[in-house]
Write an enzyme that holds these catalytic residues in place. Sequence first.
Site, PDB file in Angstrom:
ATOM      1  N   GLU A  33     -20.584  77.170  47.013  1.00  0.00           N
ATOM      2  CA  GLU A  33     -19.392  76.333  47.202  1.00  0.00           C
ATOM      3  C   GLU A  33     -19.262  75.977  48.681  1.00  0.00           C
ATOM      4  OE1 GLU A  33     -17.879  74.538  44.636  1.00  0.00           O
ATOM      5  OE2 GLU A  33     -17.591  76.484  43.682  1.00  0.00           O
ATOM      6  N   ALA A 121      -9.382  69.062  35.627  1.00  0.00           N
ATOM      7  CA  ALA A 121      -9.296  70.521  35.729  1.00  0.00           C
ATOM      8  C   ALA A 121     -10.421  71.107  36.582  1.00  0.00           C
ATOM      9  CB  ALA A 121      -9.322  71.147  34.335  1.00  0.00           C
ATOM     10  N   SER A 125     -14.808  65.862  34.231  1.00  0.00           N
ATOM     11  CA  SER A 125     -14.778  64.934  33.096  1.00  0.00           C
ATOM     12  C   SER A 125     -15.243  63.556  33.540  1.00  0.00           C
ATOM     13  CB  SER A 125     -13.365  64.856  32.511  1.00  0.00           C
ATOM     14  OG  SER A 125     -12.453  64.286  33.429  1.00  0.00           O
ATOM     15  N   ASP A 170     -22.113  66.788  40.542  1.00  0.00           N
ATOM     16  CA  ASP A 170     -21.526  66.695  39.207  1.00  0.00           C
ATOM     17  C   ASP A 170     -22.349  65.802  38.290  1.00  0.00           C
ATOM     18  OD1 ASP A 170     -19.620  68.165  40.485  1.00  0.00           O
ATOM     19  OD2 ASP A 170     -18.042  66.650  40.360  1.00  0.00           O
TER      20      ASP A 170
HETATM   21  P1  ADP Z   1     -12.309  65.604  36.778  1.00  0.00           P
HETATM   22  O1  ADP Z   1     -12.207  66.764  37.732  1.00  0.00           O
HETATM   23  O2  ADP Z   1     -12.070  66.049  35.382  1.00  0.00           O
HETATM   24  O3  ADP Z   1     -13.552  64.822  36.964  1.00  0.00           O
HETATM   25  P2  ADP Z   1     -11.138  63.181  37.757  1.00  0.00           P
HETATM   26  O4  ADP Z   1      -9.780  62.867  38.232  1.00  0.00           O
HETATM   27  O5  ADP Z   1     -12.284  63.000  38.679  1.00  0.00           O
HETATM   28  O6  ADP Z   1     -11.089  64.660  37.162  1.00  0.00           O
HETATM   29  O7  ADP Z   1     -11.473  62.270  36.501  1.00  0.00           O
HETATM   30  C1  ADP Z   1     -10.556  62.140  35.457  1.00  0.00           C
HETATM   31  C2  ADP Z   1     -10.513  60.692  35.004  1.00  0.00           C
HETATM   32  O8  ADP Z   1     -11.724  60.378  34.296  1.00  0.00           O
HETATM   33  C3  ADP Z   1      -9.387  60.434  34.022  1.00  0.00           C
HETATM   34  O9  ADP Z   1      -8.192  60.107  34.687  1.00  0.00           O
HETATM   35  C4  ADP Z   1      -9.933  59.264  33.226  1.00  0.00           C
HETATM   36  O10 ADP Z   1      -9.753  58.039  33.898  1.00  0.00           O
HETATM   37  C5  ADP Z   1     -11.422  59.563  33.167  1.00  0.00           C
HETATM   38  N1  ADP Z   1     -11.715  60.348  31.955  1.00  0.00           N
HETATM   39  C6  ADP Z   1     -12.180  61.611  31.905  1.00  0.00           C
HETATM   40  N2  ADP Z   1     -12.305  62.044  30.620  1.00  0.00           N
HETATM   41  C7  ADP Z   1     -11.928  61.017  29.850  1.00  0.00           C
HETATM   42  C8  ADP Z   1     -11.814  60.825  28.433  1.00  0.00           C
HETATM   43  N3  ADP Z   1     -12.127  61.787  27.567  1.00  0.00           N
HETATM   44  N4  ADP Z   1     -11.380  59.638  27.998  1.00  0.00           N
HETATM   45  C9  ADP Z   1     -11.071  58.652  28.859  1.00  0.00           C
HETATM   46  N5  ADP Z   1     -11.136  58.766  30.184  1.00  0.00           N
HETATM   47  C10 ADP Z   1     -11.549  59.932  30.694  1.00  0.00           C
END
Ligand code: ADP
Length: 383
Positions: A33, A121, A125, A170
């Site tokens: 990290e 989180a 995602s 990532d």
């Molecule tokens: P993370 O740490 O999970 O990557 P981010 O803020 O970088 O958090 O990304 C989250 C964004 O990615 C959401 O606000 C959305 O725009 C998009 N996203 C992630 N998962 C999904 C999903 N299952 N469906 C639609 N959009 C998603």
Amino acid sequence: MEMKEKIQEKFRTLFGQDGAIFASAGRVNLIGEHTDYNGGYVFPGAIDKGIMAEVMVNGTEKVQAYSMHHDEYCEFGLNEEDKPSQNWARYLFGVCREMIKRGGKVHGFSTVFAGDVPLGAGLSSSAALESTFAFALNNLFNNGIDKFELAKIGQATEHNYCGVKCGIMDQFASLFGKAGSLIRLNCKTLEYKYFPFNPQGYKLVLIDSCVKHELASSAYNKRRASCENAAAAIRKYHPDVEFLSDAKRQWLDEVRDEIPEEDFLRAEYVIGEVQRVLDVCDALERGDYETVGEMMYQTHFGMSKLYEVSCEELDFLNKLARKMDVTGSRVMGGGFGGCTINLVKDELYEPFIAAAKEQFAARFGHEPKVYDVVISDGARKIQ
Ligand code: ADP
Ligand code: MG
């Protein structure tokens, strides 16, 4: 109904046909990290939570996209001025644009997608989303772009369309991930190597403090400056030191009196962390998960006391893990909130989770969230 069936049902309702199904994954980073910008190692793996998308080339120059999570439909063209307003659609648009910028072909397609990575989180995602579409479009339009370049397309999407100046880890993990393997990535050379991760008798579980302290970005810049300062001091005696991760521990000791104590402590953490990644890789080759766990605790200590990027909530969870003899536990991600990643013996799992929920809630007024993760395959075509 499974996620796949729900997607297929929606896709048929919207588009009257069937497309191909692709998926990619969120990620965890077991150890390593604040090493990326110091030219050191990270050690991520793809997880059993990700994004799945049904995608069909539609013969137009328009993208028709439906997000199950948002229950929202969006249509956009493929030129720079067609940037959609929905945040989620910008990830798709960015991937299309970055692929086109690199000479790839992208034409209109129709898609329905969903995911089970918790949003925001710390499990990335967003990288799962970018990697799913980068992989899918590369496949459907026969672009033949290699996976590393696909990861860069995802990274550039974050930079240029989503306002997030992230590194490559990532997207790399999401695309290169394999079940039962973690991947050690050298952030300086981008060389990588797979190591076995099959912790039989243990579970890997994230405990999400659900807090985000606002210091993060100014503190981050200060940490970077400290690292650069320490590296510059060492470089005077060891000119080959390009990044702090190139330095040996004793070289840092040599310049102790020349740099502020704070910079020394930051550098001590980073140099230690690079070595811990190597030690964890050695331990995994022996199947020695107890050493892996001990290194995770050392990382937590370093992040908390030397690098000072932990917080009360995360230290609380870490301390509880230690008290209950959990094998390994540390803050995951940049710090100041988010999750701890924990390596827990099967028989300790239930009492540990119960205690974490109860004691954390009693102390901080809300329950943490719990995500079990299994190291799994990254980007792939499912059907
Ligand atoms: P993370 O740490 O999970 O990557 P981010 O803020 O970088 O958090 O990304 C989250 C964004 O990615 C959401 O606000 C959305 O725009 C998009 N996203 C992630 N998962 C999904 C999903 N299952 N469906 C639609 N959009 C998603
Ligand atoms: Mg993200």
